[in-house]
Design a protein around this motif. Structure first.
Motif, short mmCIF file in Angstrom:
data_model
loop_
_atom_site.label_atom_id
_atom_site.label_comp_id
_atom_site.label_asym_id
_atom_site.label_seq_id
_atom_site.Cartn_x
_atom_site.Cartn_y
_atom_site.Cartn_z
N ARG A 201 0.84 -1.20 0.00
CA ARG A 201 0.00 0.00 0.00
C ARG A 201 0.88 1.25 0.00
O ARG A 201 1.81 1.36 0.79
N ARG A 202 0.55 2.16 -0.88
CA ARG A 202 1.31 3.39 -0.94
C ARG A 202 0.88 4.31 0.21
O ARG A 202 -0.29 4.46 0.50
N PHE A 203 1.85 4.89 0.83
CA PHE A 203 1.54 5.86 1.87
C PHE A 203 2.35 7.12 1.62
O PHE A 203 3.41 7.08 0.98
N GLN A 204 1.83 8.22 2.09
CA GLN A 204 2.49 9.50 1.88
C GLN A 204 2.82 10.12 3.24
O GLN A 204 2.01 10.85 3.81
N PRO A 205 3.98 9.78 3.78
CA PRO A 205 4.35 10.31 5.09
C PRO A 205 4.55 11.81 5.03
O PRO A 205 4.75 12.40 3.96
N LEU A 206 4.50 12.41 6.18
CA LEU A 206 4.73 13.85 6.28
C LEU A 206 6.18 14.17 5.98
O LEU A 206 7.10 13.45 6.40
N THR A 207 6.39 15.24 5.27
CA THR A 207 7.75 15.74 5.09
C THR A 207 8.17 16.45 6.38
O THR A 207 7.35 16.68 7.28
N ALA A 208 9.44 16.82 6.46
CA ALA A 208 9.92 17.51 7.65
C ALA A 208 9.18 18.83 7.86
O ALA A 208 8.81 19.19 8.98
N THR A 209 8.93 19.54 6.76
CA THR A 209 8.19 20.81 6.85
C THR A 209 6.76 20.57 7.32
O THR A 209 6.25 21.28 8.20
N GLU A 210 6.10 19.56 6.74
CA GLU A 210 4.73 19.25 7.14
C GLU A 210 4.68 18.78 8.59
O GLU A 210 3.73 19.08 9.32
N ALA A 211 5.68 18.03 9.02
CA ALA A 211 5.71 17.53 10.40
C ALA A 211 5.82 18.70 11.39
O ALA A 211 5.19 18.69 12.45
N ARG A 353 3.04 7.03 11.99
CA ARG A 353 4.07 6.02 12.26
C ARG A 353 5.03 5.91 11.08
O ARG A 353 6.25 5.84 11.25
N HIS A 354 4.47 5.91 9.87
CA HIS A 354 5.33 5.89 8.68
C HIS A 354 6.19 7.15 8.60
O HIS A 354 7.33 7.10 8.15
N SER A 355 5.61 8.27 9.01
CA SER A 355 6.36 9.52 8.97
C SER A 355 7.56 9.46 9.91
O SER A 355 8.66 9.93 9.58
N THR A 356 7.34 8.88 11.10
CA THR A 356 8.44 8.74 12.06
C THR A 356 9.61 7.98 11.45
O THR A 356 10.76 8.42 11.49
N ALA A 357 9.30 6.81 10.89
CA ALA A 357 10.36 5.97 10.33
C ALA A 357 11.04 6.64 9.14
O ALA A 357 12.27 6.59 9.01
N THR A 358 10.25 7.28 8.28
CA THR A 358 10.83 7.92 7.09
C THR A 358 11.76 9.06 7.49
O THR A 358 12.88 9.18 6.96
N LEU A 359 11.32 9.90 8.43
CA LEU A 359 12.15 11.03 8.86
C LEU A 359 13.43 10.55 9.54
O LEU A 359 14.50 11.14 9.36
N LEU A 360 13.33 9.47 10.32
CA LEU A 360 14.52 8.92 10.97
C LEU A 360 15.51 8.38 9.93
O LEU A 360 16.72 8.59 10.04
N LEU A 361 15.00 7.68 8.94
CA LEU A 361 15.86 7.15 7.88
C LEU A 361 16.58 8.28 7.15
O LEU A 361 17.77 8.20 6.85
N GLU A 362 15.81 9.34 6.86
CA GLU A 362 16.40 10.47 6.14
C GLU A 362 17.45 11.20 6.97
O GLU A 362 18.30 11.90 6.42
N GLN A 363 17.38 11.03 8.29
CA GLN A 363 18.40 11.63 9.16
C GLN A 363 19.59 10.70 9.37
O GLN A 363 20.49 11.01 10.16
N GLY A 364 19.58 9.54 8.71
CA GLY A 364 20.71 8.63 8.79
C GLY A 364 20.69 7.69 9.98
O GLY A 364 21.72 7.08 10.28
N VAL A 365 19.54 7.54 10.66
CA VAL A 365 19.45 6.64 11.80
C VAL A 365 19.51 5.20 11.31
O VAL A 365 18.90 4.84 10.29
N ASP A 366 20.23 4.35 12.03
CA ASP A 366 20.42 2.96 11.63
C ASP A 366 19.09 2.21 11.61
O ASP A 366 18.23 2.42 12.44
N LEU A 367 18.95 1.30 10.64
CA LEU A 367 17.71 0.55 10.47
C LEU A 367 17.39 -0.31 11.69
O LEU A 367 16.21 -0.50 12.03
N VAL A 368 18.40 -0.83 12.37
CA VAL A 368 18.17 -1.66 13.55
C VAL A 368 17.52 -0.84 14.66
O VAL A 368 16.62 -1.30 15.36
N VAL A 369 17.96 0.40 14.83
CA VAL A 369 17.38 1.28 15.86
C VAL A 369 15.91 1.56 15.55
O VAL A 369 15.05 1.54 16.44
N ILE A 370 15.62 1.80 14.27
CA ILE A 370 14.23 2.08 13.86
C ILE A 370 13.37 0.84 14.09
O ILE A 370 12.22 0.95 14.54
#
Length: 422
Positions: A201-211, A353-370
């Motif tokens: 399913r496609r989801f559209q997480p919030l961008t940093a500006t939208e968040a 929830r998707h926005s949280t994970a996407t923003l963390l990934l974009e900040q370079g957080v390790d996948l295991v931590v997420i």
């Protein structure tokens, strides 16, 4: 001359037990079938004792009034037995409700009259192909009831979605897999049938500006702390609503996720175990969430004083003004209203929830931590859901490397021109 080996006498009600030509032992006896009659059931084992124990277990269930699937059961009878005697003890209530609807609407009408022992992969494939191409209104008889669609020669072509088709197939596979484990079937024929791969399913997480806009707008809302906690930690809706104050340690800045609040058909609002064992976890709370939760506690104390004797104290963090737990469906409606009032883009609550994970990934957080933060059972789940984000980050990294390696006219690291010797 040795004396012939005396056959061991069978106990009363033990049934017939003998060794087959292939070396396995077969036991047969009469048990209560799902249609209320007594039918012969056969079980198998590598030893005589194993076969006898399996048959004894089925006879014991039959003597307690529990129906037992037999070799000549129809698919419909077996599915009814499996839902009522097996799946009901292994599935969450809401999942069992969905399985029951799937069996009632699709599997029994399509395969219910076939003998389960004679079911073939071709039968399953034909059933799924027909389900894929047939109008739902016509299949379920709704066109006749409403005098519409095919009943008046104007088919609406309302077909099942690919995801629903995959779900129907998975329910059938689960039921037949249990029959194989119980030695009621030699193999699971549904596993030999391949369905189309379901597109995620496609989801559209919030961008940093939208968040940031979302958090700014939430400060004026009564559920500010809930929305902030959802976006900053990625907790599921049920996990948020199931939080008790005893689950929080605001001094240490941690939250223990132990259960989920769900509405079920029989129990109403009920605390259930978390989605998976990995979902039961302890997470670190952001500083902003600690502050907003302390304010939430102060506000709840004022609401308790205002409500007086009408206050319902269940220890929940997020409640109605009268102290009752928030209903998940009501939260969905409130969330939609909040987005409209704040002029924000319409998203599902789960997209936070998707926005949280996407923003963390974009900040370079390790996948295991997420993975640990979200409570996924396997890192493959995290990697699969957010594969598009990782690919985008890879592209950015490759482009950045390409820019670094591109030659420039005034590169300070270029060697000086060689002197001309005359």
């Amino acid at each position: 001359m040795t004396a012939p080996k005396r056959k061991t006498a069978r106990a009363n009600g033990e049934g017939t037990i003998y060794q087959r030509k292939d070396g396995r032992w077969e036991a047969a006896g009469y048990v209560l079938a799902s249609d209320g009659t007594r039918k012969r059931v056969r079980v198998y084992g590598s030893t005589r004792r194993e076969a006898a124990d399996k048959l004894a277990e089925k006879i014991a269930d039959s003597n307690r009034g529990l129906p037992v699937a037999t070799a000549d059961s129809t698919v419909g009878d077996y599915l009814t037995y499996w839902l009522g005697s097996v799946a009901v003890h292994r599935l969450r209530e809401n999942t069992h409700t969905r399985y029951t609807a799937c069996v009632r609407l699709h599997l029994i009408p399509g395969l219910g009259t076939k003998k389960i022992a004679r079911l073939t992969a071709k039968d399953v494939r034909t059933f799924l192909d027909r389900l894929r191409t047939t109008c739902r209104c016509c299949t379920q008889g709704l066109d006749t009831e409403r005098q519409a669609c095919c009943a008046i020669g104007e088919c609406c072509q309302k077909q099942l979605s690919p995801s629903t088709l995959i779900y129907v197939h998975s329910v059938l596979k689960s039921a037949l897999e249990h029959a194989v484990r119980e030695d009621e079937l030699p193999r699971n024929v549904a596993r030999n049938v391949k369905t189309t791969t379901n597109r995620p399913r496609r989801f559209q997480p919030l961008t940093a500006t939208e968040a940031r806009r979302f958090l700014d707008a939430a400060r004026a809302d009564r559920l500010h702390s809930l929305y902030e906690l959802a976006l900053r930690t990625g907790l599921r809706k049920g996990e948020l609503l199931g939080l008790h104050w005893e689950d929080l340690d605001l001094n240490a800045g941690t939250a223990s996720i132990r259960h989920s609040l769900q509405r079920t058909r029989t129990g109403g609002l009920t605390h259930l175990p978390t989605k998976t064992r990995a979902s039961e976890r302890r997470i670190a709370l952001p500083t902003e969430c600690i502050h907003s939760l302390k304010k939430r506690k102060e506000r709840q104390d004022r609401e308790r004083e205002t409500a007086g004797s009408a206050w319902s104290d269940g220890g929940h963090v997020f409640t109605t003004p009268a102290g009752r737990p928030l209903d998940p469906a009501n939260l969905t409606r409130r969330f939609r209203t909040f987005l409209d009032r704040a002029g924000l883009r319409r998203i599902r609550f789960h997209d936070l929830r998707h926005s949280t994970a996407t923003l963390l990934l974009e900040q370079g957080v390790d996948l295991v931590v997420i993975k640990e933060l979200l409570g996924h059972a396997h890192i493959g789940v995290t990697a699969g859901v957010y594969a598009h984000v990782r690919l985008r980050l890879q592209r950015q990294a490759i482009d950045a490397l390409g820019n670094a390696l591109s030659p420039t006219d005034n590169d300070p690291d270029d060697p000086p021109d060689a002197a001309v010797v005359r």
